[in-house]
Design an enzyme around this catalytic site. Sequence first.
Site, PDB file in Angstrom:
ATOM      1  N   ASP A   1       0.853  -1.204   0.000  1.00  0.00           N
ATOM      2  CA  ASP A   1       0.000   0.000   0.000  1.00  0.00           C
ATOM      3  C   ASP A   1       0.883   1.247   0.000  1.00  0.00           C
ATOM      4  O   ASP A   1       2.105   1.155   0.153  1.00  0.00           O
ATOM      5  CB  ASP A   1      -0.975  -0.020   1.197  1.00  0.00           C
ATOM      6  CG  ASP A   1      -2.323   0.654   0.853  1.00  0.00           C
ATOM      7  OD1 ASP A   1      -2.307   1.825   0.424  1.00  0.00           O
ATOM      8  OD2 ASP A   1      -3.373   0.019   1.030  1.00  0.00           O
TER       9      ASP A   1
ATOM     10  N   GLY B   1       4.536   1.150  -1.456  1.00  0.00           N
ATOM     11  CA  GLY B   1       4.694   1.415  -2.886  1.00  0.00           C
ATOM     12  C   GLY B   1       3.426   1.922  -3.525  1.00  0.00           C
ATOM     13  O   GLY B   1       2.383   2.031  -2.870  1.00  0.00           O
TER      14      GLY B   1
ATOM     15  N   HIS C   1     -13.108  -1.045  -8.047  1.00  0.00           N
ATOM     16  CA  HIS C   1     -14.310  -0.193  -7.999  1.00  0.00           C
ATOM     17  C   HIS C   1     -13.984   1.294  -7.756  1.00  0.00           C
ATOM     18  O   HIS C   1     -14.855   2.131  -7.881  1.00  0.00           O
ATOM     19  CB  HIS C   1     -15.345  -0.733  -6.992  1.00  0.00           C
ATOM     20  CG  HIS C   1     -15.049  -0.442  -5.552  1.00  0.00           C
ATOM     21  ND1 HIS C   1     -15.985  -0.596  -4.557  1.00  0.00           N
ATOM     22  CD2 HIS C   1     -13.917  -0.013  -4.922  1.00  0.00           C
ATOM     23  CE1 HIS C   1     -15.456  -0.269  -3.404  1.00  0.00           C
ATOM     24  NE2 HIS C   1     -14.206   0.083  -3.591  1.00  0.00           N
TER      25      HIS C   1
HETATM   26  N1  SAM Z   1      -8.220  -3.647   0.046  1.00  0.00           N
HETATM   27  C1  SAM Z   1      -8.695  -2.924   1.212  1.00  0.00           C
HETATM   28  C2  SAM Z   1     -10.061  -3.380   1.617  1.00  0.00           C
HETATM   29  O1  SAM Z   1     -10.790  -3.957   0.798  1.00  0.00           O
HETATM   30  O2  SAM Z   1     -10.430  -3.152   2.773  1.00  0.00           O
HETATM   31  C3  SAM Z   1      -8.683  -1.420   1.004  1.00  0.00           C
HETATM   32  C4  SAM Z   1      -9.521  -0.906  -0.133  1.00  0.00           C
HETATM   33  S1  SAM Z   1      -9.461   0.864  -0.277  1.00  0.00           S
HETATM   34  C5  SAM Z   1     -10.918   1.213  -1.095  1.00  0.00           C
HETATM   35  C6  SAM Z   1      -8.251   1.147  -1.523  1.00  0.00           C
HETATM   36  C7  SAM Z   1      -6.830   0.910  -1.050  1.00  0.00           C
HETATM   37  O3  SAM Z   1      -5.931   1.114  -2.144  1.00  0.00           O
HETATM   38  C8  SAM Z   1      -6.414   1.858   0.046  1.00  0.00           C
HETATM   39  O4  SAM Z   1      -5.824   1.153   1.100  1.00  0.00           O
HETATM   40  C9  SAM Z   1      -5.418   2.768  -0.652  1.00  0.00           C
HETATM   41  O5  SAM Z   1      -4.468   3.324   0.221  1.00  0.00           O
HETATM   42  C10 SAM Z   1      -4.825   1.842  -1.680  1.00  0.00           C
HETATM   43  N2  SAM Z   1      -4.238   2.540  -2.824  1.00  0.00           N
HETATM   44  C11 SAM Z   1      -4.785   3.546  -3.534  1.00  0.00           C
HETATM   45  N3  SAM Z   1      -3.967   3.936  -4.529  1.00  0.00           N
HETATM   46  C12 SAM Z   1      -2.865   3.150  -4.413  1.00  0.00           C
HETATM   47  C13 SAM Z   1      -1.656   3.062  -5.155  1.00  0.00           C
HETATM   48  N4  SAM Z   1      -1.430   3.880  -6.198  1.00  0.00           N
HETATM   49  N5  SAM Z   1      -0.744   2.140  -4.790  1.00  0.00           N
HETATM   50  C14 SAM Z   1      -0.968   1.320  -3.727  1.00  0.00           C
HETATM   51  N6  SAM Z   1      -2.110   1.344  -3.004  1.00  0.00           N
HETATM   52  C15 SAM Z   1      -3.035   2.251  -3.336  1.00  0.00           C
HETATM   53  C1  ASE Z   2     -13.975   2.744  -1.475  1.00  0.00           C
HETATM   54  C2  ASE Z   2     -14.878   2.102  -0.666  1.00  0.00           C
HETATM   55  C3  ASE Z   2     -15.724   2.883   0.087  1.00  0.00           C
HETATM   56  C4  ASE Z   2     -13.870   4.130  -1.548  1.00  0.00           C
HETATM   57  C5  ASE Z   2     -14.717   4.921  -0.792  1.00  0.00           C
HETATM   58  C6  ASE Z   2     -15.634   4.287   0.049  1.00  0.00           C
HETATM   59  C7  ASE Z   2     -16.754   2.544   0.995  1.00  0.00           C
HETATM   60  C8  ASE Z   2     -17.267   3.737   1.463  1.00  0.00           C
HETATM   61  N1  ASE Z   2     -16.587   4.783   0.898  1.00  0.00           N
HETATM   62  O1  ASE Z   2     -13.161   2.000  -2.239  1.00  0.00           O
HETATM   63  C9  ASE Z   2     -17.208   1.191   1.406  1.00  0.00           C
HETATM   64  C10 ASE Z   2     -18.491   0.802   0.715  1.00  0.00           C
HETATM   65  N2  ASE Z   2     -19.599   1.566   1.189  1.00  0.00           N
HETATM   66  C11 ASE Z   2     -20.245   2.440   0.397  1.00  0.00           C
HETATM   67  C12 ASE Z   2     -21.335   3.239   1.020  1.00  0.00           C
HETATM   68  O2  ASE Z   2     -19.961   2.562  -0.772  1.00  0.00           O
END
Ligand code: SAM
Ligand code: ASE
Length: 344
Positions: A209, A234, A254
């Site tokens: 991350d 990274g 997504h």
């Molecule tokens: N995979 C986790 C989960 O499902 O709970 C986190 C999902 S969150 C929506 C997106 C993740 O991608 C975050 O932790 C964010 O910091 C990471 N991320 C976003 N851009 C990134 C990049 N360019 N390189 C590495 N990680 C990245």
């Molecule tokens: C993402 C996931 C979420 C980015 C923004 C987000 C969620 C909330 N905000 O990757 C989790 C899913 N819940 C909803 C309401 O979309």
Amino acid sequence: MAEEAELYPKKILEYMEGFLVSKTLFSACELGVFELLQSACLSAGQVSAALSTSVDGTERLLSACVGLQLLNTHTHTDGTVVYSNTEMSNVFLVKSSPKSLYHSIEYSSRTIYLCWHYLSDAIRDGKNQYEKAFGVNSKDLFEALYRSDDEMVKFMHLMNSVWNICGRDVITAFDLTPYKTICDLGGCSGALAKQCVSAYPESSVTIFDLPRVVQNSQKHFMMDRDPRIAFCEGDFFKDELPQADLYILARILHDWTDQRSVELLTKIYQSCRPGGALLLAEALLHEDDSGPLTVQLYSLNMLVQTEGRERKASEYTRLLNAAGFTHVHTHTTGKIYDAVLALK
Ligand code: SAM
Ligand code: ASE
């Protein structure tokens, strides 16, 4: 038609006022009602004294929480009414509970609710509304999402909490025993990684991350360190990816457009050895657009908060095919998040 107009519009009223329910939950959590009523039965007067809130306002809030089945009420023989948490509130709303949704609720209240104020604008413009909602530039999506350290940690709590509830179903949707070294790209604070090593004790997981996220993960999460879980800092769009038998992308695609998604998937395909695989954890839309409602609403949330969308299994398959993956299997879990396995 006249007859229809006379029918009681139950659904519409429910939808129109649905936010009253959300806001009641948000306020009760933010004010600390559920911490207070965790082990004590207290009257509205006692609650208001402990929380420094008005007696009248507190009475109405507690009463609404009873209606929502978040609190139980009990009348003593002398007529005093006391309140206590329901079992559900003890498990999911008390901050210190292992399955707590407290921080997710806080993120919904402080961030998502404010973004949704601009939903019509987001639909008009076809893009997120960070400029309007928070006055931040959204050119770099995660710069905007992580506009302060506090905001980042709240987001990380939101990401963390759902995998305690439905992580195991996603991780065991396919038999992943053959894959010993796993890399969770964008793995955040490691909640899914924990589910992974718990379901597959012989596996080890590298969480990849952004540097600030890795630093905050080590500072605020992973209290019970597991030697099978490691972090790697990274940028998955710019840097070389760690070697692994299995890559995981949980709620990553997504966030992004089709074009950026194929860019990332192609990179993974190139790093992946033959016999290796990629697991996607995403909420899948039905092929005929009929639902699930939660995912349809999440897709609107992706519009107000990110650059991406929720997709159907066939849409993920098309993106995976475009990146070179030819064998794609999907598994719906019946909970929020589903699993897609692509083999190389
Ligand atoms: N995979 C986790 C989960 O499902 O709970 C986190 C999902 S969150 C929506 C997106 C993740 O991608 C975050 O932790 C964010 O910091 C990471 N991320 C976003 N851009 C990134 C990049 N360019 N390189 C590495 N990680 C990245
Ligand atoms: C993402 C996931 C979420 C980015 C923004 C987000 C969620 C909330 N905000 O990757 C989790 C899913 N819940 C909803 C309401 O979309």
